[in-house]
Enzyme design. Structure first.
Site, PDB file in Angstrom:
ATOM      1  N   SER A   1       0.838  -1.196   0.000  1.00 50.07           N
ATOM      2  CA  SER A   1       0.000   0.000   0.000  1.00 50.07           C
ATOM      3  C   SER A   1       0.877   1.250   0.000  1.00 50.07           C
ATOM      4  CB  SER A   1      -0.946  -0.036   1.202  1.00 50.07           C
ATOM      5  OG  SER A   1      -1.953   0.938   1.078  1.00 50.07           O
TER       6      SER A   1
ATOM      7  N   ASP B   1      -9.350  -4.547  -5.482  1.00 55.40           N
ATOM      8  CA  ASP B   1      -8.704  -3.393  -4.866  1.00 55.40           C
ATOM      9  C   ASP B   1      -9.012  -2.149  -5.692  1.00 55.40           C
ATOM     10  OD1 ASP B   1      -7.120  -1.645  -3.478  1.00 55.40           O
ATOM     11  OD2 ASP B   1      -5.220  -2.600  -3.997  1.00 55.40           O
TER      12      ASP B   1
ATOM     13  N   HIS C   1      -7.864  -5.192  -0.990  1.00 52.72           N
ATOM     14  CA  HIS C   1      -6.681  -4.532  -0.464  1.00 52.72           C
ATOM     15  C   HIS C   1      -6.262  -5.143   0.872  1.00 52.72           C
ATOM     16  CE1 HIS C   1      -3.917  -1.124  -0.697  1.00 52.72           C
ATOM     17  NE2 HIS C   1      -4.058  -0.982   0.603  1.00 52.72           N
TER      18      HIS C   1
END
Length: 610
Positions: A336, A433, A460
Site C-alpha cells: 500500500s 482493490d 486490499h
C-alpha cells in the site's frame, strides 16, 4: 504440578531433542521389552491412546493393529504404527532418527514400539496401563483439590479468536467537537484529525515486542536509525545452523502500509508476516518505522527510507548480523503506502547511486502500491465503498491523500505517481482493490523490467491473511529465486511409498479434525487394493481448494487424482505446510500450536470468528 504437565512440557520450541533411550536399548526395561515383543498389539494400543490424548481407546487401536497384522503381516501393521511415531515426535519435539519413521518401524517394529513405550512411561511419567483419562485423573489428584477441574489446559475448547472489523468512511462532522475543536478529517476506526491539528489514532492492531517462536529460526530485534526523528527499524535475521549455507543472504528493506498516516513496524500482523517471509525466503528483513503524516507530510517518509539505506552503509561493519548480509543484493519492498515509498526511495537512490556504494538495490517488491490521481479509474468506480472485499475504500483513499500531500497539492502531485526505475520490479495486484488500475498502468509501462501478479477475488491488504502471506512469499521466490534451495525429496518419497499416510494426515487437517487420521488412512488403503483410492481422495482436494481459494488446475480434481494420486497428495501436503499447518501433528495439536504462536488459523474452526 499442573494436570497434563507431562504432556504440555513436550510442546516446546527450538531444536529437536533426543529420545530418552536409543532404539536398540530395549534391555533397559524388561517389562516393556517383553510386552512389545510378545503382545505388540497391546503395547501399540496403549501408545495410541496416550498420543491421541484419549481420542482413541487402547482396545480399539490394539484390535485394529492385530487385524492389519493378520491380513498383511508386519508390512501393514508397521505402516499403521509409524504414523503414531511421527505424531509422538511432533508432540514432544523429538528427533527423527536413526532414519525416517516409516523405515524404523518397517525394519524393527518391536524395538520402535518399545522405544516409544519407554519414552512415554519414563520420560513423560505416564502409566500406560491406566490409559489417558486415568493419567489425567491421577495428575489432577496430585496437583489440585478434589473440587478442582481435572481437565488439562491443553484440552480446553479452542479460544475464540476475533478480529476488529474496520469500516473506512470519511466523515467531516462539525458537531463532533472536543477541546481540540471540530473533527476536520477522519477515517473511522483508524485516525481522527481535529481543527487545531491534534491527531488521534486508534490502536486497533496490537503492537508486539520483537520476539518470535524459536522453531521459526529467525532472530528479531529493534534498532535506532535516527534518534533525532525517532525513526527505527525491526530486523529479522535467519539463524545460521550447521546445515544451512554459509553464503551471505539478501536483505529486504520493508515499508508498512497505512495511507502514510497509520501503521507501525511493531504491529502484530506485520511482525508475523515478515518473520515468516524471512524464514521461508532465507533473507534478512529490515522493517522501517518511518514518520507518519499528517504531522510529517510527504516527503518525510521518502527521506526516512533513504536515511535507512544510508544507515545500512554506515553501520554495515559494526553489527554481527551484517556479517550474514549481502549488501550488494538489497530489495526495497512495501505494501500500500509502503509500496509507494519503496518505489520513490528506489528512484531517489538511483539518482544518487554513488552515494550508497558499495550497497546495491537489486529490485523492488510493490504489494498493492498506493498511487492516485484526480480522474477516477474503472476499478475505483466499480469497487468504491465495497468494504466486504477491500479494507480500502475510495473515500478513505481520498482522505489519506489529503492528510499526506503538501498543502494545496492535489492527487496529480508527483508523490501520487510512480517513478520510473531501472531495477527489476514485482507488483502484486488484488482484483477487488480500488488501486488495481493504478498498479496495472505501472506494469504496462515497462513489461521487460516489471512483472505483475494479479490475485483473483481478493481486496486490499489481503496479504495479511495466512494464504496471502504464503502467496506473496511464493511469488517473491519465483521471481528472484531463494538464496537457499529447499529440498522436498523426503516428502515426495514418503508420499510415493505410503500415500495413504500422507492422505490421512491431510484429510484430518482439511476436515478440521472431524475425520480421524487413522480412519481416513485405512479407508484409503483399502480402496487402494482395488484401485479406487482416487474416489475417496479427490473430494478432500476440493475442500482444500475451497479453504484457500485455490484454482482448479491443471484439470478438475477428479482427473488430477486419477492421473497421479501420489503427485496430487504431495502437492496438497506442501500446500498445507506453506499455509502454516503441520499435517503430521494432527488437527488438535495444530490448533494448540497456532494458539501458542498467537496466529490466526489458516483453516477456520466452526464457530470461530476471524
Amino acid at each position: 504440578m499442573n494436570p497434563s504437565s507431562n504432556f504440555t512440557q513436550g510442546l516446546t520450541h527450538g531444536k529437536p531433542k533426543g529420545w530418552s533411550t536409543d532404539l536398540c536399548e530395549c534391555w533397559r526395561d524388561i517389562n516393556s521389552c517383553c510386552l512389545t515383543c510378545w503382545c505388540p498389539c497391546v503395547a501399540f494400543g496403549r501408545i495410541a491412546e496416550i498420543v491421541d490424548r484419549g481420542g482413541s481407546s487402547c482396545g480399539v487401536s490394539g484390535a485394529m493393529y492385530m487385524i492389519i497384522f493378520m491380513l498383511t503381516g508386519y508390512a501393514g501393521s508397521s505402516l499403521y504404527s509409524c504414523f503414531y511415531r511421527t505424531k509422538l515426535r511432533g508432540q514432544y519435539n523429538l528427533k527423527e532418527r536413526p532414519c525416517c519413521d516409516c523405515c524404523v518401524h518397517f525394519c524393527c517394529e518391536p524395538c520402535a514400539l518399545c522405544q516409544e513405550y519407554r519414552q512415554l512411561e519414563h520420560k513423560r511419567a505416564f502409566d500406560l496401563s491406566i490409559g489417558w483419562h486415568g493419567n489425567m485423573e491421577r495428575q489432577a489428584r496430585m496437583a489440585m483439590p478434589a473440587s478442582a477441574s481435572a481437565v488439562p489446559p491443553s484440552l480446553q475448547p479452542p479460544i475464540k479468536m476475533e478480529a476488529t472489523t474496520i469500516t473506512h468512511v470519511t466523515t467531516n462532522n462539525p458537531n463532533n467537537t472536543s477541546i481540540h475543536g471540530p473533527v476536520v478529517e477522519e477515517v473511522e476506526g483508524l485516525i481522527r484529525v481535529y481543527k487545531d491539528g491534534h491527531v488521534e489514532r486508534s490502536q486497533f492492531v496490537p503492537c508486539v515486542d520483537p520476539s518470535l517462536p524459536l522453531e521459526l529460526g529467525v532472530a528479531c530485534s529493534d534498532v535506532h536509525i535516527d534518534k533525532l526523528t525517532n525513526v527505527w527499524a525491526r530486523l529479522y535475521v535467519p539463524t545460521v545452523t550447521n546445515s544451512t549455507s554459509v553464503s551471505k543472504l539478501p536483505l529486504i528493506v520493508y515499508f508498512h502500509g497505512g495511507g502514510f498516516c497509520a501503521g507501525s513496524a511493531s504491529w502484530s500482523c506485520y511482525h508475523q508476516f515478515l518473520g515468516r517471509l524471512s524464514a521461508k525466503s532465507r533473507c534478512l528483513v529490515m522493517h522501517v518505522n518511518y514518520r507518519l503524516a499528517p504531522e510529517n507530510p510527504l516527503p518525510a517518509a521518502y527521506e526516512d527510507g533513504v536515511n535507512a539505506i544510508l544507515w545500512l552503509k554506515k553501520t554495515r561493519n559494526d553489527n554481527l548480523w551484517s556479517k550474514q548480509c549481502d549488501f550488494g543484493s538489497i530489495f526495497l519492498a512495501g505494501d500500500s503506502a509502503g509500496g509507494n515509498i519503496a518505489n520513490h526511495v528506489a528512484g531517489r537512490l538511483a539518482a544518487a547511486d554513488a552515494l550508497i556504494k558499495p550497497l546495491k538495490i537489486e529490485g523492488t517488491i510493490l504489494i498493492q502500491p498506493f498511487f492516485g490521481g484526480e480522474a477516477r479509474t474503472e476499478t475505483e468506480r466499480r469497487v468504491e465503498n465495497n468494504t466486504e472485499s477491500s479494507v480500502l475504500t475510495l473515500a478513505s483513499s481520498d482522505t489519506w491523500w489529503r492528510l499526506t500531500l503538501p498543502r494545496e497539492a492535489n492527487r496529480e502531485h508527483p508523490y501520487c505517481k510512480p517513478v520510473k526505475i531501472t531495477t527489476r520490479t514485482l507488483v502484486c495486484v488484488a482484483e477487488m482493490d480500488v488501486l488495481m488500475d493504478r498498479a496495472m498502468e505501472m506494469c504496462d509501462s515497462d513489461k521487460k523490467m516489471i512483472r505483475c501478479v494479479v490475485y483473483k477475488g481478493v481486496g486490499h491488504a489481503f496479504q495479511e491473511s495466512c494464504s496471502g502471506i504464503n502467496h506473496t512469499q511464493e511469488n517473491f521466490l519465483r521471481v528472484y529465486g531463494p538464496p537457499v534451495f529447499v529440498i522436498v525429496t523426503k516428502m515426495v518419497a514418503f508420499t510415493a511409498i505410503v500415500p495413504c499416510v500422507s492422505f490421512a494426515q491431510n484429510t484430518e487437517i482439511v476436515n478440521r479434525g472431524t475425520i480421524p487420521c487413522i480412519n481416513a488412512g485405512l479407508i484409503h488403503l483399502a480402496l487402494g487394493f482395488v484401485g479406487c483410492c482416487w474416489l475417496y481422495a479427490f473430494p478432500s482436494r476440493s475442500r482444500l481448494r475451497e479453504h484457500f481459494a485455490l484454482p482448479e488446475k491443471p484439470c478438475s480434481d477428479y482427473w488430477v487424482h486419477i492421473c497421479c494420486t501420489p503427485c496430487a497428495i504431495c502437492q496438497e501436503s506442501r500446500e498445507l505446510k506453506n499455509q502454516g499447518a503441520d499435517p503430521s501433528l494432527g488437527w488438535v495439536s495444530n490448533i494448540e500450536k497456532w494458539r501458542r504462536e498467537k496466529i490466526t488459523p489458516p483453516i477456520v474452526v466452526p464457530g470461530m470468528n476471524r
